[in-house]
Design a protein around this motif. Structure first.
Motif, PDB file in Angstrom:
ATOM      1  N   PRO A 162      -3.639  -4.498   8.565  1.00  0.00           N
ATOM      2  CA  PRO A 162      -4.210  -4.104   7.357  1.00  0.00           C
ATOM      3  C   PRO A 162      -4.941  -2.621   7.333  1.00  0.00           C
ATOM      4  O   PRO A 162      -5.510  -2.094   6.317  1.00  0.00           O
ATOM      5  CB  PRO A 162      -5.246  -5.008   6.926  1.00  0.00           C
ATOM      6  N   GLY A 214      -9.183  -7.776   8.463  1.00  0.00           N
ATOM      7  CA  GLY A 214      -9.701  -6.909   7.771  1.00  0.00           C
ATOM      8  C   GLY A 214     -10.087  -5.315   8.497  1.00  0.00           C
ATOM      9  O   GLY A 214      -9.623  -5.466   9.700  1.00  0.00           O
ATOM     10  N   THR A 246     -10.966  -3.171   3.643  1.00  0.00           N
ATOM     11  CA  THR A 246     -10.194  -4.170   3.083  1.00  0.00           C
ATOM     12  C   THR A 246     -10.409  -5.439   3.795  1.00  0.00           C
ATOM     13  O   THR A 246     -10.520  -5.573   4.980  1.00  0.00           O
ATOM     14  CB  THR A 246      -8.446  -4.142   3.294  1.00  0.00           C
ATOM     15  N   SER A 306      -9.636  -5.910 -10.246  1.00  0.00           N
ATOM     16  CA  SER A 306      -9.025  -4.857 -10.037  1.00  0.00           C
ATOM     17  C   SER A 306      -9.655  -3.588 -10.773  1.00  0.00           C
ATOM     18  O   SER A 306      -9.828  -3.685 -11.957  1.00  0.00           O
ATOM     19  CB  SER A 306      -7.386  -4.641  -9.941  1.00  0.00           C
ATOM     20  N   THR A 325      -9.166  -4.608  -1.150  1.00  0.00           N
ATOM     21  CA  THR A 325      -9.326  -3.206  -0.630  1.00  0.00           C
ATOM     22  C   THR A 325     -10.344  -2.260  -1.778  1.00  0.00           C
ATOM     23  O   THR A 325     -10.062  -2.500  -2.919  1.00  0.00           O
ATOM     24  CB  THR A 325      -8.156  -2.327  -0.554  1.00  0.00           C
ATOM     25  N   ILE A 337      -6.072  -4.508  -4.971  1.00  0.00           N
ATOM     26  CA  ILE A 337      -5.436  -5.763  -4.278  1.00  0.00           C
ATOM     27  C   ILE A 337      -3.973  -5.539  -3.899  1.00  0.00           C
ATOM     28  O   ILE A 337      -3.176  -5.322  -4.785  1.00  0.00           O
ATOM     29  CB  ILE A 337      -5.713  -7.019  -5.476  1.00  0.00           C
ATOM     30  N   ALA A 365       0.699  -1.375   0.064  1.00  0.00           N
ATOM     31  CA  ALA A 365      -0.093  -0.003  -0.092  1.00  0.00           C
ATOM     32  C   ALA A 365       0.832   1.165   0.181  1.00  0.00           C
ATOM     33  O   ALA A 365       0.424   2.314  -0.683  1.00  0.00           O
ATOM     34  CB  ALA A 365      -0.906   0.009   1.253  1.00  0.00           C
ATOM     35  N   ALA A 425     -15.642  -4.849  -2.060  1.00  0.00           N
ATOM     36  CA  ALA A 425     -14.653  -5.699  -1.783  1.00  0.00           C
ATOM     37  C   ALA A 425     -15.011  -7.257  -1.669  1.00  0.00           C
ATOM     38  O   ALA A 425     -13.911  -7.987  -2.275  1.00  0.00           O
ATOM     39  CB  ALA A 425     -14.184  -5.381  -0.187  1.00  0.00           C
ATOM     40  N   GLN A 446      -3.722  -0.010   4.615  1.00  0.00           N
ATOM     41  CA  GLN A 446      -4.202  -0.317   3.244  1.00  0.00           C
ATOM     42  C   GLN A 446      -5.281   0.592   3.019  1.00  0.00           C
ATOM     43  O   GLN A 446      -5.492   1.499   1.956  1.00  0.00           O
ATOM     44  CB  GLN A 446      -4.429  -1.762   3.195  1.00  0.00           C
ATOM     45  N   VAL A 447      -6.400   0.697   4.102  1.00  0.00           N
ATOM     46  CA  VAL A 447      -7.389   1.599   3.784  1.00  0.00           C
ATOM     47  C   VAL A 447      -7.039   2.892   4.003  1.00  0.00           C
ATOM     48  O   VAL A 447      -7.779   3.816   3.211  1.00  0.00           O
ATOM     49  CB  VAL A 447      -8.650   1.041   4.786  1.00  0.00           C
ATOM     50  N   TYR A 483     -11.561  -1.031   8.132  1.00  0.00           N
ATOM     51  CA  TYR A 483     -12.025   0.043   7.493  1.00  0.00           C
ATOM     52  C   TYR A 483     -11.735   1.294   8.022  1.00  0.00           C
ATOM     53  O   TYR A 483     -11.581   1.263   9.013  1.00  0.00           O
ATOM     54  CB  TYR A 483     -13.590  -0.357   7.202  1.00  0.00           C
ATOM     55  N   ASN A 527      -4.813  -8.761   0.183  1.00  0.00           N
ATOM     56  CA  ASN A 527      -5.737  -7.631   1.030  1.00  0.00           C
ATOM     57  C   ASN A 527      -6.559  -7.093  -0.183  1.00  0.00           C
ATOM     58  O   ASN A 527      -6.261  -6.154  -0.699  1.00  0.00           O
ATOM     59  CB  ASN A 527      -4.752  -6.467   1.512  1.00  0.00           C
TER      60      ASN A 527
END
Length: 426
Positions: free
Chosen positions: A290, A228, A330, A355, A384, A361, A14, A397, A293-294, A230, A382
């Motif tokens: 993760p 996961g 994610t 994607s 996302t 991803i 990310a 997702a 990532q978000v 958010y 992940n």
């Protein structure tokens, strides 16, 4: 500028994805990286525990900024070694990185700075811990003091579970991380994560998130590194965020600076939203995984410029962090067997097809084998997505999850359930 990113997981993918979007970046190197990171960076072989080799690479390639993704190199003092060579580093030095490297260090700092957190006792032997247990009642939280890959926390519901956890930790079940054990009172409330950037003086909020630590739906099963997440965590209202800044984050930064060990990097505060207000559960000295990532899906600014400003003490010149109003969620696709022994080598197909504009991803534990993408870790992908609501991001997702062919993998099907329920209630 030339940047070296250290790490190989979903968090680092990310970061690489967002760093590569900066017009200021000439060459982005990543060590060791993964097949996903290779789409954004030039992969190189470097051992982060060999500080001299990392410094030599930085000199050879004229690296302007080193971004240290995972916690172990920070706790090992890589930041100190590179800064001693005049290299700009995003991530704290060894002493302030104890905020993550030692649960006891953080609890003692909270006591000194009057930061709200759970009551605790530090123990260095099984006998001492057993003697302290009755002070806490049940359930009781038992933490290995050192780094334990997100798995060194046990919530014991019974005296037997508590004793077994202590025996395991002091018996070497968590290696050196369990040489000291912290006992904590059990706090009641909802958990949330708050992120802030600091160069040791200036502090900028960097958003909020909520993750799901348990391996199975309904928040059941063993704890993991995270199944996961958010963002934003709307339960952390602007009023509560202000309290977190004033009562938790700012006193931490100011206390460390006053004690001669200023903290530079990202502060990740794990919070319990109790009836008495937000309380600190623990700190991480890097972006969450993760959660990163978000956050990167929502971040709308120039990440390279921002991280360089942190590393060079110019954060006060940056204004506020630009986060999109969109939500991000994610879902971790893990290998069968996780969080125990994961099944490696399983083929993964279909990532490119799912994607798109709203779906990214991130590779967390993948490898290339004979031209095929395969699972090479516990948490593998992940998946996302963004949306105007958590529910929309969740739907996108899981649509992407269902389009990926990963027969030896699994995921939770309820990431974001609390926020989706709140949105449904209106």
């Amino acid at each position: 500028m030339n940047i070296l990113l250290l790490g190989s997981g979903g968090r680092e993918h990310a970061l690489a994805w967002k760093l590569a979007q900066s017009p200021r970046v000439d060459t982005l190197y990543a060590a060791p990286g993964n097949p996903g990171i290779a789409q954004s960076a030039r992969l190189v072989t470097l051992d982060a525990t060999d500080h001299g080799a990392v410094a030599a690479f930085c000199a050879e390639k004229a690296i302007d900024l080193v971004v240290i993704g995972p916690e172990a190199p920070l706790v090992d003092g890589l930041g100190d070694s590179l800064r001693a060579k005049g290299i700009a580093v995003f991530g704290p030095d060894k002493a302030p990185a104890q905020l993550e490297g030692s649960k006891g260090f953080t609890k003692d700092l909270c006591a000194r700075a009057n930061i709200p957190t759970a009551g605790y006792v530090r123990t260095t032997s099984l006998e001492q811990a057993r003697a302290a247990l009755p002070k806490f009642g049940l359930p009781v939280v038992i933490k290995a003091d050192g780094l334990a890959a997100g798995k060194g926390v046990i919530i014991a519901e019974t005296a037997e579970q508590a004793d077994a956890a202590l025996a395991d930790m002091f018996g070497g079940g968590f290696g050196a991380a369990g040489a000291e054990v912290v006992l904590e009172e059990f706090m009641t409330g909802e958990e949330a994560s708050f992120f802030a950037l600091t160069d040791g003086h200036a502090i900028l909020p960097f958003g909020s998130a909520q993750d799901h630590k348990r391996v199975s739906d309904g928040d059941t099963g063993p704890n993991t590194g995270g199944m996961g997440a958010y963002s934003p965590a709307r339960v952390l209202t602007p009023e509560l965020e202000a309290q977190v800044m004033d009562r938790i984050v700012r006193p931490t930064v100011e206390t460390l600076a006053a004690e001669g060990i200023p903290y530079s990097g990202v502060l990740y505060a794990g919070l319990m939203l109790t009836a008495e207000g937000p309380k600190l559960i623990e700190y991480n000295a890097r972006f969450g995984d993760p959660e990163c990532q978000v956050l990167m899906m929502r971040f709308a600014g120039d990440l390279a410029e921002l991280l360089l400003a942190v590393a060079t003490g110019r954060l006060a010149d940056c204004g506020s962090v630009a986060l999109a109003d969109e939500c991000a969620l994610t879902v971790v696709m893990a290998a069968n067997g996780y969080p125990g022994t994961p099944e490696k080598g399983g083929t993964i197909e279909g990532i490119e097809a799912v994607s798109g504009a709203h779906v990214q991803i991130f590779h967390a534990g993948t490898a290339e084998q004979d031209g095929r993408l395969v699972a090479n870790g516990g948490r593998v992908l992940n998946v996302t997505a963004t949306g105007s609501s958590i529910a929309e991001a969740q739907a996108r997702a899981y649509a992407a999850v269902d389009g990926i062919d990963f027969p030896t993998g699994f995921c939770r099907r309820d990431i974001g359930w609390r926020e989706v329920e709140r949105e449904g209630r209106g």
